[in-house]
Design an enzyme around this catalytic site. Sequence first.
Site, PDB file in Angstrom:
ATOM      1  N   HIS A  35      -3.969  -5.320  -2.384  1.00  0.00           N
ATOM      2  CA  HIS A  35      -2.703  -5.491  -3.100  1.00  0.00           C
ATOM      3  C   HIS A  35      -1.884  -4.203  -3.018  1.00  0.00           C
ATOM      4  O   HIS A  35      -2.226  -3.198  -3.630  1.00  0.00           O
ATOM      5  CB  HIS A  35      -3.004  -5.849  -4.553  1.00  0.00           C
ATOM      6  CG  HIS A  35      -1.819  -6.369  -5.300  1.00  0.00           C
ATOM      7  ND1 HIS A  35      -1.917  -6.922  -6.553  1.00  0.00           N
ATOM      8  CD2 HIS A  35      -0.496  -6.437  -4.986  1.00  0.00           C
ATOM      9  CE1 HIS A  35      -0.714  -7.280  -6.979  1.00  0.00           C
ATOM     10  NE2 HIS A  35       0.160  -6.983  -6.030  1.00  0.00           N
ATOM     11  N   HIS A  41      -4.240  -1.168  -4.674  1.00  0.00           N
ATOM     12  CA  HIS A  41      -5.613  -1.386  -5.110  1.00  0.00           C
ATOM     13  C   HIS A  41      -6.168  -2.627  -4.420  1.00  0.00           C
ATOM     14  O   HIS A  41      -5.490  -3.284  -3.628  1.00  0.00           O
ATOM     15  CB  HIS A  41      -5.663  -1.551  -6.638  1.00  0.00           C
ATOM     16  CG  HIS A  41      -4.881  -2.742  -7.119  1.00  0.00           C
ATOM     17  ND1 HIS A  41      -3.518  -2.719  -7.303  1.00  0.00           N
ATOM     18  CD2 HIS A  41      -5.268  -4.007  -7.433  1.00  0.00           C
ATOM     19  CE1 HIS A  41      -3.100  -3.895  -7.723  1.00  0.00           C
ATOM     20  NE2 HIS A  41      -4.145  -4.707  -7.806  1.00  0.00           N
ATOM     21  N   ASP A  43      -8.147  -6.385  -5.285  1.00  0.00           N
ATOM     22  CA  ASP A  43      -8.480  -7.351  -6.330  1.00  0.00           C
ATOM     23  C   ASP A  43      -9.734  -8.104  -5.908  1.00  0.00           C
ATOM     24  O   ASP A  43      -9.776  -8.727  -4.843  1.00  0.00           O
ATOM     25  CB  ASP A  43      -7.324  -8.329  -6.549  1.00  0.00           C
ATOM     26  CG  ASP A  43      -6.119  -7.658  -7.184  1.00  0.00           C
ATOM     27  OD1 ASP A  43      -6.301  -6.988  -8.212  1.00  0.00           O
ATOM     28  OD2 ASP A  43      -5.006  -7.790  -6.653  1.00  0.00           O
ATOM     29  N   LYS A 230      11.607  10.274  12.542  1.00  0.00           N
ATOM     30  CA  LYS A 230      10.696  11.360  12.186  1.00  0.00           C
ATOM     31  C   LYS A 230       9.719  10.809  11.150  1.00  0.00           C
ATOM     32  O   LYS A 230      10.110  10.480  10.032  1.00  0.00           O
ATOM     33  CB  LYS A 230      11.454  12.558  11.620  1.00  0.00           C
ATOM     34  CG  LYS A 230      10.566  13.779  11.434  1.00  0.00           C
ATOM     35  CD  LYS A 230      11.356  14.970  10.913  1.00  0.00           C
ATOM     36  CE  LYS A 230      10.508  16.232  10.925  1.00  0.00           C
ATOM     37  NZ  LYS A 230       9.232  16.081  10.216  1.00  0.00           N
ATOM     38  N   ASP A 232       6.467  10.656   8.539  1.00  0.00           N
ATOM     39  CA  ASP A 232       6.049  11.517   7.438  1.00  0.00           C
ATOM     40  C   ASP A 232       4.535  11.456   7.298  1.00  0.00           C
ATOM     41  O   ASP A 232       3.998  10.695   6.503  1.00  0.00           O
ATOM     42  CB  ASP A 232       6.730  11.022   6.161  1.00  0.00           C
ATOM     43  CG  ASP A 232       6.666  12.035   5.037  1.00  0.00           C
ATOM     44  OD1 ASP A 232       6.189  13.146   5.283  1.00  0.00           O
ATOM     45  OD2 ASP A 232       7.092  11.693   3.918  1.00  0.00           O
ATOM     46  N   GLU A 363      12.722  10.339   6.369  1.00  0.00           N
ATOM     47  CA  GLU A 363      12.786  11.799   6.380  1.00  0.00           C
ATOM     48  C   GLU A 363      13.861  12.308   7.326  1.00  0.00           C
ATOM     49  O   GLU A 363      14.534  13.291   7.048  1.00  0.00           O
ATOM     50  CB  GLU A 363      11.434  12.394   6.781  1.00  0.00           C
ATOM     51  CG  GLU A 363      11.413  13.906   6.676  1.00  0.00           C
ATOM     52  CD  GLU A 363      10.096  14.507   7.157  1.00  0.00           C
ATOM     53  OE1 GLU A 363      10.023  15.752   7.272  1.00  0.00           O
ATOM     54  OE2 GLU A 363       9.156  13.756   7.409  1.00  0.00           O
TER      55      GLU A 363
END
Length: 506
Positions: A35, A41, A43, A230, A232, A363
């Site tokens: 999720h 997280h 489930d 670019k 990140d 960015e």
Amino acid sequence: MKLSTYNKKRDFKNTPEPKGKLNSKSKKRFVIQHHFARKEHYDFRLEHNGVLLSFAVPKGLSESPTDKRLAVHVEDHPIDYINFKGVIPQGNYGAGTVEIFDKGTYTPLEDIDVGLKKGHIKFALKGKRFEGVWSLVRTDEPNWLIIKSNDEIKRKSTAKTNLKQDEDNKLETKNSKSKKNTKSNPHSSKQKELITQKPRKAKNPFASVEVKLAKLTDKIPSKDYIFEIKYDGYRIVAFVDNTVKLRSQNNKDYSSKFPNITESLKNFDESMVLDGEVVVFDNDGKSDFGLLTDHMKAGICDFCYVVFDILALNGNDLRKKTIIERKKLLENVMKNAPSNILISSFVKNGKKSFEVAKKLGLEGIVAKKMDSTYNGERDNDWLKIKCYKRQEFVIGGYSISEKNKDLSTIYVGYYKKNKLIFVGKVGTGFDNDQRIELSGKFKNIKRKSSPFDVFVDDEAIWVSPKYVAEIQYAEFTKSGVLRQPSFLGLRTDKKAKEIFLEEVND
């Protein structure tokens, strides 16, 4: 928990999730859903008494019996949720993308209802990814721990490997009993080895490389350049032949830090050296450095490798070829790449590219001269144009306060002619875990004197300039101090001594 709680939290006109209703035809199935919500997280759900008994597991299930993972007991979900995957729109409860991570059947090893009352549930899972025995142990409602039993059952991929080895052993035994044994044919074992052995890849022409760097500019070149996003993340050079090695910009081995990338690169038939960025994408599809460092610490292996250059292929050094020639070769290599190995696309309209990047909150962009070769230098062949200001700075001290007794602010600077130039204090961007983590790292590197070129203040606790932080800021003041700086995360892929002030290229 009843399904009424599930239904109250959702507006089914605005979410594709199934409406909660009891299903009397319960089976013994389980599902693990990944999720990507505000806080990413997993489930974990067990089908029981017509509903899905549900737990939110921030770090997902572990296969180590010594690793106790938090599992938060949440509202029961309807049985139909076992097949749910898709996007819960913004503004709804649990907004974000839901993917099915694993699914299968389970066997209760004790009565589930009794276990819920006692605070201990034991069960055996049989899924595509996970197989074995786990227990849920309540600490205090709603918090439980999910723990793997020491049953020596590994993932199915391991089981399949062992099965394959058993088959190979049986085949070898059968061959040894054959009339055409090695005594009657002294070359048979050699021939068998040649038939079964996977062809070795050509060795790469070099085992390390100085990466090519981009100069900072605020002007978008109008012609003779191509333009890319670019990203990140962590700049990583991948050396792929009969082994796979991931090297950072300061030549540290990151192969074990990004295991899913290492495994995916083993699938290529070619030997090659790739240059790219390891990233984690957020719910909007943007690479997020903070998310990347969080997932590295949590052991969540959802890393993607965005490849923007190829430096060697099948034993041939490509660094003297132009970027356009290398891009064409890279495109051919990446045709059947695994889903977590991506190719960085490029366009020729720099102005439009920058506008789109700014609109999407990226960015920035990188401009690369079409006829540029690959050298380990920072020159005008590669230019970076940022949508907002950020760069790495060296941490030379910190302070504490009544509110934040672990860490309140950090003191940062950059190197210039072997002097550490102070640029200010950073007191925002940290969460509690980061404050505790940094405080722990600083314990063994405290020093009595300031490492900076100027005296700062008496509140500072000085540390040896070992760690590098990624900082976002609004601008530099006239006195050379950062305005509105915010901490984004630590960078372990760069050496402190290599951190200088990035200045706009004229």
